[in-house]
Design an enzyme around this catalytic site. Structure first.
Site, PDB file in Angstrom:
ATOM      1  N   GLY A 156      39.780  36.939  41.204  1.00  0.00           N
ATOM      2  CA  GLY A 156      41.259  37.600  41.198  1.00  0.00           C
ATOM      3  C   GLY A 156      40.732  37.767  43.459  1.00  0.00           C
ATOM      4  O   GLY A 156      40.646  36.957  44.025  1.00  0.00           O
ATOM      5  N   ARG A 157      40.863  39.381  43.075  1.00  0.00           N
ATOM      6  CA  ARG A 157      41.404  39.442  44.553  1.00  0.00           C
ATOM      7  C   ARG A 157      40.480  39.917  45.577  1.00  0.00           C
ATOM      8  O   ARG A 157      39.824  39.337  46.501  1.00  0.00           O
ATOM      9  CB  ARG A 157      42.589  40.436  44.900  1.00  0.00           C
ATOM     10  CG  ARG A 157      43.395  40.841  44.269  1.00  0.00           C
ATOM     11  CD  ARG A 157      44.552  42.213  43.953  1.00  0.00           C
ATOM     12  NE  ARG A 157      43.378  42.490  42.918  1.00  0.00           N
ATOM     13  CZ  ARG A 157      44.290  42.720  41.513  1.00  0.00           C
ATOM     14  NH1 ARG A 157      45.712  43.056  41.401  1.00  0.00           N
ATOM     15  NH2 ARG A 157      43.806  43.291  40.860  1.00  0.00           N
ATOM     16  N   ILE A 158      39.179  40.407  44.906  1.00  0.00           N
ATOM     17  CA  ILE A 158      38.076  40.632  45.007  1.00  0.00           C
ATOM     18  C   ILE A 158      37.347  39.080  45.636  1.00  0.00           C
ATOM     19  O   ILE A 158      36.603  38.720  46.058  1.00  0.00           O
ATOM     20  CB  ILE A 158      36.958  41.366  44.425  1.00  0.00           C
ATOM     21  CG1 ILE A 158      37.968  42.699  44.461  1.00  0.00           C
ATOM     22  CG2 ILE A 158      35.695  41.710  45.066  1.00  0.00           C
ATOM     23  CD1 ILE A 158      37.014  43.511  43.569  1.00  0.00           C
ATOM     24  N   ARG A 238      30.089  44.368  37.276  1.00  0.00           N
ATOM     25  CA  ARG A 238      29.974  45.462  37.136  1.00  0.00           C
ATOM     26  C   ARG A 238      28.487  44.908  36.054  1.00  0.00           C
ATOM     27  O   ARG A 238      27.849  43.925  35.168  1.00  0.00           O
ATOM     28  CB  ARG A 238      30.508  45.645  35.123  1.00  0.00           C
ATOM     29  CG  ARG A 238      31.953  45.987  35.441  1.00  0.00           C
ATOM     30  CD  ARG A 238      31.888  47.928  35.920  1.00  0.00           C
ATOM     31  NE  ARG A 238      33.212  48.692  36.159  1.00  0.00           N
ATOM     32  CZ  ARG A 238      33.598  49.144  37.028  1.00  0.00           C
ATOM     33  NH1 ARG A 238      32.924  48.203  38.514  1.00  0.00           N
ATOM     34  NH2 ARG A 238      34.256  49.794  37.414  1.00  0.00           N
ATOM     35  N   GLU A 267      24.238  53.054  34.356  1.00  0.00           N
ATOM     36  CA  GLU A 267      23.988  53.362  35.802  1.00  0.00           C
ATOM     37  C   GLU A 267      23.818  55.071  35.523  1.00  0.00           C
ATOM     38  O   GLU A 267      24.576  55.579  34.671  1.00  0.00           O
ATOM     39  CB  GLU A 267      25.640  53.698  36.426  1.00  0.00           C
ATOM     40  CG  GLU A 267      25.453  51.477  37.260  1.00  0.00           C
ATOM     41  CD  GLU A 267      26.732  51.732  37.588  1.00  0.00           C
ATOM     42  OE1 GLU A 267      27.545  52.463  37.334  1.00  0.00           O
ATOM     43  OE2 GLU A 267      26.926  50.462  37.733  1.00  0.00           O
ATOM     44  N   HIS A 286      26.491  51.516  43.438  1.00  0.00           N
ATOM     45  CA  HIS A 286      27.597  51.579  43.270  1.00  0.00           C
ATOM     46  C   HIS A 286      28.540  51.594  44.298  1.00  0.00           C
ATOM     47  O   HIS A 286      28.905  52.751  44.096  1.00  0.00           O
ATOM     48  CB  HIS A 286      27.783  52.010  41.669  1.00  0.00           C
ATOM     49  CG  HIS A 286      29.705  51.058  40.828  1.00  0.00           C
ATOM     50  ND1 HIS A 286      29.294  51.444  39.680  1.00  0.00           N
ATOM     51  CD2 HIS A 286      30.111  51.173  41.243  1.00  0.00           C
ATOM     52  CE1 HIS A 286      30.581  50.721  39.522  1.00  0.00           C
ATOM     53  NE2 HIS A 286      31.310  50.248  40.480  1.00  0.00           N
ATOM     54  N   ALA A 288      29.964  49.732  46.831  1.00  0.00           N
ATOM     55  CA  ALA A 288      30.750  48.130  47.220  1.00  0.00           C
ATOM     56  C   ALA A 288      31.717  49.207  47.787  1.00  0.00           C
ATOM     57  O   ALA A 288      32.382  48.147  48.736  1.00  0.00           O
ATOM     58  CB  ALA A 288      30.653  47.036  46.492  1.00  0.00           C
TER      59      ALA A 288
END
Ligand code: GLV
Ligand code: GLV
Length: 327
Positions: A156-158, A238, A267, A286, A288
């Site tokens: 996808g975008r990332i 994730r 988490e 977490h 990013a």
């Protein structure tokens, strides 16, 4: 006229709160840690809008006990903490914040990739501990990034933003995704591979998919076994996508040279977890998307989605656009 009551599960960028305050009565959970479930359950009794974080379990029972709720606006791209099906059943749109965090998240995936390849964290730890080993031919040697093969799972975008950065390092880039994107294959010079082939051929493997229950432990013992000896594994997506016991095996057996995780399941990672003993694992909490500017933009988009939902307008970024289909 009474303003609708909205509840924010965390303090966010102040100008975004002000914007919400123009149309709503705002209450904010004051803690730095997430609110406990019983507080969420209590607040949704009254709330017409919720602004949530990925740490907040917005379960079916939360959604079904929220008689006045018109919109859930999540300040994150991922929304697996929210029972979106339950929201859809009630016609409640769920907002999220894709797009604005893409480049920042891709930057960080690269920070982890580089750090893992060249053992930056381990080296830094030694020096901080007073151990500056004399220059030596075998001291803290790592893996070359340039010219290596990068396998991206989730394009996808990332995932695409990560691929774009790889060009500067003359990497060969492979990707896997349920949807082939032939346009991106041309513009980004990447090759589609089935998952087995991608795992077998990549020196670096980076995850960029949403989490769904179908993808639970996508990367399990068998997947790690398929990887190249000495590969490096990165997860900024994730934690639930990875079987961490299998990861431990892969790191201890030196099947992988190293891994770097920005996410875990659960988490935070429990104190004393055996993975924390491993020098070839980098783990961050977490973060990013955590550049100040991006978090500000995320707050504004979350505010805009919330305001749109309160006013009965279509959310700009909606995780369940089915709610807008005639029904
Ligand atoms: C972060 O993990 C996000 O989903 O925005
Ligand atoms: C998130 O922006 C993605 O779809 O990768």
């Amino acid at each position: 006229m009474n303003k609708p009551f909205v509840w924010l599960t965390r303090q966010i960028f102040e100008p975004a709160i002000q914007k919400i305050s123009e149309v709503a009565e705002v209450e904010i959970w004051p803690g730095e840690n997430p609110p406990p479930s019983d507080v969420i359950l209590e607040k949704v009794q009254q709330a017409e809008g919720l602004l949530t974080m990925l740490t907040d379990p917005i379960t079916a029972s939360v959604i079904e006990n929220a008689p006045r709720l018109k919109v859930i606006s999540q300040m994150a791209v991922g929304f697996d903490n929210i029972d979106v099906d339950a929201a859809t059943r009630r016609g409640i749109p769920v907002g999220h914040t894709p797009g604005v965090l893409t480049e920042t998240t891709a930057d960080f995936a690269w920070a982890l990739l580089m750090a893992a390849a060249r053992r930056v964290v381990e080296a830094n730890r030694e020096v901080h501990q007073g151990i500056w080993r004399a220059w030596g031919p075998n001291v803290l040697t790592g893996v070359d990034v340039h010219g290596a093969t990068l396998g991206i799972i989730g394009f996808g975008r990332i995932g695409q933003a990560v691929a774009r950065r790889a060009r500067g390092f003359s990497m060969k880039v492979l990707y896997n995704d349920p949807q082939r994107d032939e346009q991106a294959e041309k513009t980004l010079n990447v090759e589609y591979k089935d998952l087995d082939t991608l795992l077998q051929e990549s020196d670096f493997i980076s995850l960029h998919t949403y989490y769904t229950p179908q993808l639970h432990h996508l990367i399990n013992r068998q997947r790690f076994e398929q990887m190249k000896e000495g590969a490096i594994f990165i997860n900024t997506a994730r934690g639930g996508l990875v079987d961490h016991q299998a990861l431990q095996w892969a790191l201890e057996s030196k099947k992988l040279a190293a891994a770097a995780l920005d996410v875990f399941d659960p988490e935070p990672i429990p104190a004393g977890h055996p993975l924390l003993q491993l020098p070839n694992l980098i783990i961050t909490p977490h973060i990013a998307s955590a550049s100040t500017f991006t978090r500000q933009k995320m707050a504004f988009i979350a505010a805009e989605n919330l305001i749109a939902g309160l006013g009965g307008e279509k959310l700009t970024f909606c995780a369940n656009p089915q709610v807008y289909q005639a029904g």
